[in-house]
Design an enzyme around this catalytic site. Sequence first.
Site, PDB file in Angstrom:
ATOM      1  N   GLY A  50       2.170   4.305   1.924  1.00 47.25           N
ATOM      2  CA  GLY A  50       2.833   4.924   3.452  1.00 47.25           C
ATOM      3  C   GLY A  50       4.344   4.963   2.654  1.00 47.25           C
ATOM      4  O   GLY A  50       5.055   4.318   3.760  1.00 47.25           O
ATOM      5  N   LEU A  98      -8.364  19.466  -0.025  1.00 47.21           N
ATOM      6  CA  LEU A  98      -9.183  18.742  -0.947  1.00 47.21           C
ATOM      7  C   LEU A  98      -9.470  20.065  -1.552  1.00 47.21           C
ATOM      8  O   LEU A  98     -10.264  20.325  -2.212  1.00 47.21           O
ATOM      9  CB  LEU A  98     -10.362  18.231  -0.378  1.00 47.21           C
ATOM     10  CG  LEU A  98      -9.968  17.157   0.999  1.00 47.21           C
ATOM     11  CD1 LEU A  98     -11.798  15.971   0.644  1.00 47.21           C
ATOM     12  CD2 LEU A  98      -9.156  16.116   0.309  1.00 47.21           C
ATOM     13  N   ASN A 124     -12.778   8.219  -0.430  1.00 46.95           N
ATOM     14  CA  ASN A 124     -12.045   9.336   0.794  1.00 46.95           C
ATOM     15  C   ASN A 124     -12.675   9.955   1.920  1.00 46.95           C
ATOM     16  O   ASN A 124     -13.125  10.698   1.997  1.00 46.95           O
ATOM     17  CB  ASN A 124     -11.083  10.317  -0.095  1.00 46.95           C
ATOM     18  CG  ASN A 124     -10.127  10.643   1.541  1.00 46.95           C
ATOM     19  OD1 ASN A 124     -10.272  10.586   2.344  1.00 46.95           O
ATOM     20  ND2 ASN A 124      -9.518  12.267   0.231  1.00 46.95           N
ATOM     21  N   CYS A 173      -9.747  12.012   4.824  1.00 41.47           N
ATOM     22  CA  CYS A 173      -9.041  12.946   5.055  1.00 41.47           C
ATOM     23  C   CYS A 173      -8.797  13.418   6.425  1.00 41.47           C
ATOM     24  O   CYS A 173      -9.849  14.257   6.880  1.00 41.47           O
ATOM     25  CB  CYS A 173      -9.429  14.391   4.086  1.00 41.47           C
ATOM     26  SG  CYS A 173      -8.294  15.830   4.169  1.00 41.47           S
TER      27      CYS A 173
HETATM   28  C1  LIG Z   1       0.047  16.513  -0.646  1.00 41.17           C
HETATM   29  C2  LIG Z   1      -0.629  15.738  -0.610  1.00 41.17           C
HETATM   30  C3  LIG Z   1      -2.266  15.604  -1.092  1.00 41.17           C
HETATM   31  C4  LIG Z   1      -2.704  13.936  -0.771  1.00 41.17           C
HETATM   32  N1  LIG Z   1      -4.408  14.538  -0.941  1.00 41.17           N
HETATM   33  C5  LIG Z   1      -4.317  13.332  -1.141  1.00 41.17           C
HETATM   34  C6  LIG Z   1      -6.644  13.661  -1.276  1.00 41.17           C
HETATM   35  O1  LIG Z   1      -6.732  14.696  -2.111  1.00 41.17           O
HETATM   36  N2  LIG Z   1      -7.268  12.441  -0.839  1.00 41.17           N
HETATM   37  C7  LIG Z   1      -6.651  11.062  -0.139  1.00 41.17           C
HETATM   38  O2  LIG Z   1      -7.176  10.173  -0.240  1.00 41.17           O
HETATM   39  N3  LIG Z   1      -5.232  11.420   0.086  1.00 41.17           N
HETATM   40  C8  LIG Z   1      -4.828  12.542  -0.120  1.00 41.17           C
HETATM   41  N4  LIG Z   1      -3.441  11.900   0.132  1.00 41.17           N
HETATM   42  C9  LIG Z   1      -2.506  10.652   0.742  1.00 41.17           C
HETATM   43  C10 LIG Z   1      -2.175  10.218  -0.072  1.00 41.17           C
HETATM   44  O3  LIG Z   1      -3.481   9.769  -0.551  1.00 41.17           O
HETATM   45  C11 LIG Z   1      -1.117   9.332   1.201  1.00 41.17           C
HETATM   46  O4  LIG Z   1      -2.324   8.132   1.129  1.00 41.17           O
HETATM   47  C12 LIG Z   1      -0.339   9.457   2.163  1.00 41.17           C
HETATM   48  O5  LIG Z   1       0.466  10.418   1.968  1.00 41.17           O
HETATM   49  C13 LIG Z   1       0.549   7.858   2.372  1.00 41.17           C
HETATM   50  O6  LIG Z   1       1.253   7.631   1.541  1.00 41.17           O
HETATM   51  P1  LIG Z   1       2.867   8.867   1.348  1.00 41.17           P
HETATM   52  O7  LIG Z   1       3.713   8.409   2.167  1.00 41.17           O
HETATM   53  O8  LIG Z   1       3.029   7.717   0.278  1.00 41.17           O
HETATM   54  O9  LIG Z   1       2.723   9.752   0.933  1.00 41.17           O
HETATM   55  C14 LIG Z   1      -2.561  13.497   0.360  1.00 41.17           C
HETATM   56  C15 LIG Z   1      -0.600  13.304   0.468  1.00 41.17           C
HETATM   57  C16 LIG Z   1      -0.220  14.383   0.035  1.00 41.17           C
HETATM   58  C17 LIG Z   1       1.292  14.002   0.655  1.00 41.17           C
END
Ligand SMILES: Cc1cc2nc3c(=O)[nH]c(=O)nc-3n(C[C@H](O)[C@H](O)[C@H](O)COP(=O)(O)O)c2cc1C
Length: 316
Positions: free
Chosen positions: A254, A77, A132, A135
């Site tokens: 996801g 974060l 959130n 995390c």
């Molecule tokens: C580099 C990175 C940073 C992320 N930072 C946050 C964040 O600050 N807050 C949050 O709720 N989710 C965060 N996520 C999670 C994504 O929002 C998402 O829920 C998760 O990656 C699944 O989706 P995806 O497979 O399409 O990436 C982050 C994911 C990645 C890859």
Amino acid sequence: MLKRQAQLSVYIGTLKLKNPVMVASGTFGYAEEFKDYMDLKKLGAIVTKTVTLKPRQGNPVPRTCETPAGMLNSIGLENPGIDVFIDKKLPFFKKIGVPIIVSIASEASAEEFIALAERLDGIQEVSGLELNISCPNLKDAKSGRGSHALIAQDAQATQRLVKMVRKVTKKVLITKLSPNVTSITDIAEAAEDAGSDALSLINTLTALCIDVKSRRPKIATITAGLSGPAIRPVAVRMVWEVYKRVKIPLIGMGGITDTESALEFFIAGASAISVGTGNFLNPKVSTEIIGGITQYLEKNNIRSIKKLTGSLLCQR
Ligand SMILES: Cc1cc2nc3c(=O)[nH]c(=O)nc-3n(C[C@H](O)[C@H](O)[C@H](O)COP(=O)(O)O)c2cc1C
């Protein structure tokens, strides 16, 4: 006779989105980073990187690595804190003109969530808040070690927090769920009962990658969050399970990397979808998905995206 265009608009609580394609928190920065790659105005909504009350430096490096069909991250974060967010980041969002959902978190206390929600409630340009509570990359606030139990891993804690935030904001309230639980449906119901307008799912899966030469973890915090296509079948299954148990809209995410993967989430029960890791592979992918969904609906004579939500046919 002219064919009517398929309807893409959806409601997330009282918030109307012109289309159901959003970008996921933490994978789209503060949007400005993507302005040269795509027309930001086309998006259904933008979810910001998670903001906390105070600035956070995030976790030590290395904090990302590639995995088969995905990546690990343990950003922790990193963000400039709510004051800088409002002064320096929000003005750019205002210019875009699409609904902005601000993701908020606290590593320390429920009071921080409430303070953040109160600050943002008064800002007209903020359309909604995403809590959130999922995390997986934060240290335990007391011991400073390991990853602590998440609010999203405890139905009662989720209910308490959502209730408290609900009391201080009229903004559309979205709760982001963790897949790192025994029963995601119990947590989903707790958030719904407490007044959440919608649910986002899923956040990353806790994972570990090892460098066998050094026998060390590839990520400084040892464990980290797995995202990308590797987690998609898990995420789709969870959306399907939660859809059967709650009435509020679901924002599915996801491993979405193209139209077909986005469509899976709608059929499983999502009202909207968010693109996360897919933005790193192709920064334009979310706008391409908007076009792809329209084509799919028209080809299959489906009048509205709403008709696709939860349309999974289970009988063989
Ligand atoms: C580099 C990175 C940073 C992320 N930072 C946050 C964040 O600050 N807050 C949050 O709720 N989710 C965060 N996520 C999670 C994504 O929002 C998402 O829920 C998760 O990656 C699944 O989706 P995806 O497979 O399409 O990436 C982050 C994911 C990645 C890859």
